[in-house]
Enzyme design. Structure first.
Site, short mmCIF file in Angstrom:
data_model
loop_
_atom_site.label_atom_id
_atom_site.label_comp_id
_atom_site.label_asym_id
_atom_site.label_seq_id
_atom_site.Cartn_x
_atom_site.Cartn_y
_atom_site.Cartn_z
N HIS A 149 -10.20 -5.10 -3.24
CA HIS A 149 -8.86 -5.38 -2.74
C HIS A 149 -8.93 -5.69 -1.25
O HIS A 149 -9.68 -5.08 -0.51
CB HIS A 149 -7.89 -4.23 -3.00
N GLY A 205 -14.64 3.73 3.28
CA GLY A 205 -13.26 4.10 2.99
C GLY A 205 -12.70 3.53 1.69
O GLY A 205 -11.52 3.68 1.42
N GLN A 206 -13.53 2.88 0.88
CA GLN A 206 -13.03 2.37 -0.40
C GLN A 206 -12.80 3.55 -1.33
O GLN A 206 -13.71 4.35 -1.58
CB GLN A 206 -14.01 1.38 -1.02
N ASP A 261 0.85 -1.19 0.00
CA ASP A 261 0.00 0.00 0.00
C ASP A 261 0.89 1.24 0.00
O ASP A 261 1.91 1.27 0.70
CB ASP A 261 -0.90 -0.01 1.24
N ILE A 262 0.53 2.27 -0.76
CA ILE A 262 1.35 3.48 -0.81
C ILE A 262 1.17 4.36 0.43
O ILE A 262 1.95 5.28 0.64
CB ILE A 262 1.09 4.31 -2.09
N HIS A 299 -6.96 -5.67 2.21
CA HIS A 299 -5.85 -5.06 2.93
C HIS A 299 -5.32 -6.11 3.91
O HIS A 299 -6.07 -6.55 4.79
CB HIS A 299 -6.31 -3.85 3.74
N ASN A 348 -12.80 -3.03 2.35
CA ASN A 348 -13.67 -1.85 2.46
C ASN A 348 -14.61 -1.87 1.26
O ASN A 348 -14.14 -2.00 0.12
CB ASN A 348 -12.85 -0.56 2.46
#
Length: 112
Positions: free
Chosen positions: A98, A91-92, A29-30, A100, A85
């Protein structure tokens, strides 16, 4: 299609890939929220977790890849969390489903 994760799958957008299978891609994740924060995505475009129910083979592939990444990252013994999410209210922000994978620190309950 203007999907960031589809572009990552195609190699059009760079990502720090952790692992890849025929059906999934896992990358860091960035904006990590834990020492280990990896996103696991199916290679087919599915907008969210609810729609993933229509693709049980993709759901199974994402789950298997998340477990494999947890082991490879060394968080399988200490504990980790897998979160989907679904929807902007949850919060998507990228509408390609995806998971997390979070670990490497204490994960309090309830989350959020």
């Amino acid at each position: 299609m203007d999907c960031l994760f589809c572009k990552i799958i195609l190699g059009e957008v760079p990502a720090q890939v952790v692992s890849e299978t025929e059906h999934t891609l896992a990358f860091r994740d960035i904006n990590p929220q834990a020492p280990v924060h990896v996103l696991v995505i199916p290679k087919i475009h599915v907008p969210n977790f609810a729609a993933l129910a229509e693709h049980p083979e993709a759901l199974a592939a994402v789950a298997a890849q998340a477990a494999a990444v947890a082991k490879a990252e060394g968080v399988d013994a200490s504990g980790y969390r897998v979160v989907f999410n679904t929807g902007s209210g949850a919060g998507q922000t990228v509408f390609h489903v995806h998971a997390h994978l979070l670990g490497g620190r204490g994960l309090n309950w309830p989350p959020g």
